[in-house]
Design an enzyme around this catalytic site. Sequence first.
Site, PDB file in Angstrom:
ATOM      1  N   ASP A 148      47.020 -31.758  29.330  1.00 29.39           N
ATOM      2  CA  ASP A 148      47.866 -32.603  30.170  1.00 29.39           C
ATOM      3  C   ASP A 148      47.249 -33.978  30.400  1.00 29.39           C
ATOM      4  O   ASP A 148      47.962 -34.987  30.457  1.00 29.39           O
ATOM      5  CB  ASP A 148      48.106 -31.922  31.514  1.00 29.39           C
ATOM      6  N   GLU A 189      50.852 -39.612  40.233  1.00 32.75           N
ATOM      7  CA  GLU A 189      50.783 -39.930  41.651  1.00 32.75           C
ATOM      8  C   GLU A 189      49.865 -41.105  41.915  1.00 32.75           C
ATOM      9  O   GLU A 189      49.002 -41.440  41.106  1.00 32.75           O
ATOM     10  CB  GLU A 189      50.305 -38.723  42.477  1.00 32.75           C
ATOM     11  N   ALA A 247      57.656 -35.626  38.153  1.00 31.83           N
ATOM     12  CA  ALA A 247      56.841 -35.127  37.040  1.00 31.83           C
ATOM     13  C   ALA A 247      55.431 -34.773  37.493  1.00 31.83           C
ATOM     14  O   ALA A 247      54.807 -33.853  36.964  1.00 31.83           O
ATOM     15  CB  ALA A 247      56.790 -36.161  35.918  1.00 31.83           C
ATOM     16  N   THR A 252      53.827 -31.158  40.233  1.00 31.96           N
ATOM     17  CA  THR A 252      53.167 -29.886  39.938  1.00 31.96           C
ATOM     18  C   THR A 252      51.671 -30.063  39.686  1.00 31.96           C
ATOM     19  O   THR A 252      50.994 -29.086  39.348  1.00 31.96           O
ATOM     20  CB  THR A 252      53.795 -29.217  38.703  1.00 31.96           C
ATOM     21  N   TYR A 279      48.289 -32.671  41.191  1.00 40.52           N
ATOM     22  CA  TYR A 279      47.479 -32.790  42.411  1.00 40.52           C
ATOM     23  C   TYR A 279      48.321 -32.526  43.653  1.00 40.52           C
ATOM     24  O   TYR A 279      47.879 -31.896  44.616  1.00 40.52           O
ATOM     25  CB  TYR A 279      46.858 -34.182  42.438  1.00 40.52           C
TER      26      TYR A 279
END
Length: 260
Positions: free
Chosen positions: A49, A120, A157, A160, A162
């Site tokens: 990821d 984030e 997005a 899911t 941090y």
Amino acid sequence: MSKLEPLVNRVAFVASDRPEAQEARERLIVRYGGAAPGEARVIVALGGDGFMLETLHARIDEPKPIYGMNRGSVGFLMNEYSEDHLLERIEAAERAVIHPLRMTAVDADGRAHEALAINEVSLLRQTRQTAKLRILIDGKTRMDELQCDGAMLATPAGSTAYNLSAHGPIIPLDAKVLALTPISAFRPRRWRGALLPHAATVQFQILEAEKRPVSAVADNFEVRDVIDVSVTEDRGVSLTMLFDAGRSLEERMLAEQFSV
């Protein structure tokens, strides 16, 4: 998804530094050919990821669909790795279009720093003392003082990632909301955060900044000793990820909420 132009020799393969990702890239290029990223119709990212986020950031100025295959440790944003029928899988893939957050952070010297965040924007205390933050939404003070280890604003997005670890909500991609989530809130102790309209501008003012320094992080871009941070969704930037049919990002996010 709409049918892509013929993909033979129009796919670029990029890989993380992990040996298994590099080896997979070499085998796939031999089998399918390898275009330069600037000439490709689709980019295949091989890694985890974190590498998917790196690849998305690298293509912000020239967005192209990115199809990830897991050759890393975490693969929530990746498809299962298989070398067979790759072009057909890409042709049949479902699109997930996301918009990043734009952070403007002013440091203690008055310098402004801008960065985009796909997951984030996080504010984090730099010392043993808790941070003190004032939170404004669209220019109106909504929380005069939050004592905490930090706070974050997460995209759907990124909800899911941090955000979920900090007990924030999982947000469907099409919900048009952002998650404002505290990190280890001390006072008000029971505040769990808020869901905000995606068009909202969130401003964090750092209180007692010299005594309680705070850093601001947009994905992997960090600014130390900030005094003011504004965050808003940038609808002018659209990034596209491709997922195997029946394994869309929306389906994964829904399944995650029922996992035990």
